[in-house]
Design a protein around this motif. Sequence first.
Motif, mmCIF file in Angstrom:
data_model
loop_
_atom_site.group_PDB
_atom_site.id
_atom_site.type_symbol
_atom_site.label_atom_id
_atom_site.label_comp_id
_atom_site.label_asym_id
_atom_site.label_seq_id
_atom_site.Cartn_x
_atom_site.Cartn_y
_atom_site.Cartn_z
ATOM 1 N N LEU A 179 2.634 -89.862 -37.540
ATOM 2 C CA LEU A 179 3.592 -88.692 -36.809
ATOM 3 C C LEU A 179 3.379 -88.460 -35.590
ATOM 4 O O LEU A 179 4.296 -88.422 -34.696
ATOM 5 N N GLN A 180 2.158 -88.534 -35.075
ATOM 6 C CA GLN A 180 1.821 -88.379 -33.584
ATOM 7 C C GLN A 180 2.312 -89.404 -32.667
ATOM 8 O O GLN A 180 2.647 -89.139 -31.539
ATOM 9 N N ARG A 181 2.376 -90.518 -33.188
ATOM 10 C CA ARG A 181 3.097 -91.699 -32.273
ATOM 11 C C ARG A 181 4.737 -91.360 -32.118
ATOM 12 O O ARG A 181 5.131 -91.938 -31.056
ATOM 13 N N LEU A 182 5.360 -90.564 -33.165
ATOM 14 C CA LEU A 182 6.513 -90.182 -32.870
ATOM 15 C C LEU A 182 6.958 -89.018 -32.143
ATOM 16 O O LEU A 182 7.807 -89.029 -31.344
ATOM 17 N N ARG A 183 5.785 -88.099 -32.066
ATOM 18 C CA ARG A 183 6.006 -86.966 -31.308
ATOM 19 C C ARG A 183 4.533 -86.381 -31.303
ATOM 20 O O ARG A 183 3.606 -86.396 -32.076
ATOM 21 N N ASP A 184 4.444 -85.874 -29.732
ATOM 22 C CA ASP A 184 3.018 -85.182 -29.602
ATOM 23 C C ASP A 184 2.791 -83.786 -30.152
ATOM 24 O O ASP A 184 3.297 -82.999 -29.452
ATOM 25 N N ASP A 238 11.645 -90.145 -43.082
ATOM 26 C CA ASP A 238 10.770 -88.865 -43.418
ATOM 27 C C ASP A 238 10.285 -87.703 -42.418
ATOM 28 O O ASP A 238 10.211 -86.759 -42.278
ATOM 29 N N ALA A 239 9.838 -88.541 -41.383
ATOM 30 C CA ALA A 239 9.215 -88.122 -40.119
ATOM 31 C C ALA A 239 10.397 -87.179 -39.483
ATOM 32 O O ALA A 239 10.271 -85.895 -39.045
ATOM 33 N N LYS A 240 11.812 -87.566 -39.298
ATOM 34 C CA LYS A 240 12.829 -86.795 -38.900
ATOM 35 C C LYS A 240 13.147 -85.756 -39.585
ATOM 36 O O LYS A 240 13.589 -84.834 -39.090
ATOM 37 N N ALA A 241 13.098 -85.851 -40.767
ATOM 38 C CA ALA A 241 13.460 -84.744 -42.024
ATOM 39 C C ALA A 241 12.275 -83.574 -41.688
ATOM 40 O O ALA A 241 12.688 -82.442 -41.434
ATOM 41 N N LEU A 242 11.209 -83.878 -41.279
ATOM 42 C CA LEU A 242 9.862 -83.076 -41.099
ATOM 43 C C LEU A 242 10.202 -82.406 -39.673
ATOM 44 O O LEU A 242 10.197 -81.478 -39.530
ATOM 45 N N PHE A 243 10.598 -83.087 -38.613
ATOM 46 C CA PHE A 243 10.762 -82.553 -37.542
ATOM 47 C C PHE A 243 11.748 -81.911 -37.094
ATOM 48 O O PHE A 243 11.839 -80.844 -36.498
ATOM 49 N N ARG A 244 12.905 -82.123 -38.000
ATOM 50 C CA ARG A 244 14.061 -81.403 -37.971
ATOM 51 C C ARG A 244 13.810 -79.987 -38.488
ATOM 52 O O ARG A 244 14.144 -78.939 -37.691
ATOM 53 N N LEU A 245 13.046 -79.893 -39.665
ATOM 54 C CA LEU A 245 12.446 -78.608 -40.300
ATOM 55 C C LEU A 245 11.492 -77.870 -39.211
ATOM 56 O O LEU A 245 11.830 -76.570 -39.011
#
Length: 158
Positions: free
Chosen positions: A97-102, A55-62
Amino acid sequence: MAVVELADLPAACPPNTPFVGLDLGEKTIGVAVSDLTRTIASPAQLIRKTKFTDDAKALFRLMDERGATGVVIGLPLNMDGSEGPRAQSCRAFGRNLQRLRDVPVAFWDERLSTSAVERFLIEDLDLNRKRRANVIDRTAAAFILQGALDRLKAGFSA
């Protein structure tokens, strides 16, 4: 980066970059994106929940496609303003989310947002149940993000 107050979100992000707004449901994540001036929110996408990392990858891609730099997550407070399990789950989503990306994350009170959007879709657009199901979460995300953007434009001194 820690969770920031909504008033501090613009300073935590580069200027002229959009924000994304999220409506976290049990099965889906409604996503909205603002324009570059952070004035108008538009429904963008519906992410069907699977695993958090997917889910986070899909959000970060967008976010990468749109150049978005900040996240506003709808916080489903109880009517008395207290936080229940759903609000705690939304806060955990933001921390994860913040653990995966700042990325700067702020929360916005979303009480009644889905109800308001559903009423609009029924009364003003006359959408049937099936068509509403396809747009309600994205539209609720736009409603949440628009509320946050309007609050930012109005300032916090009032």
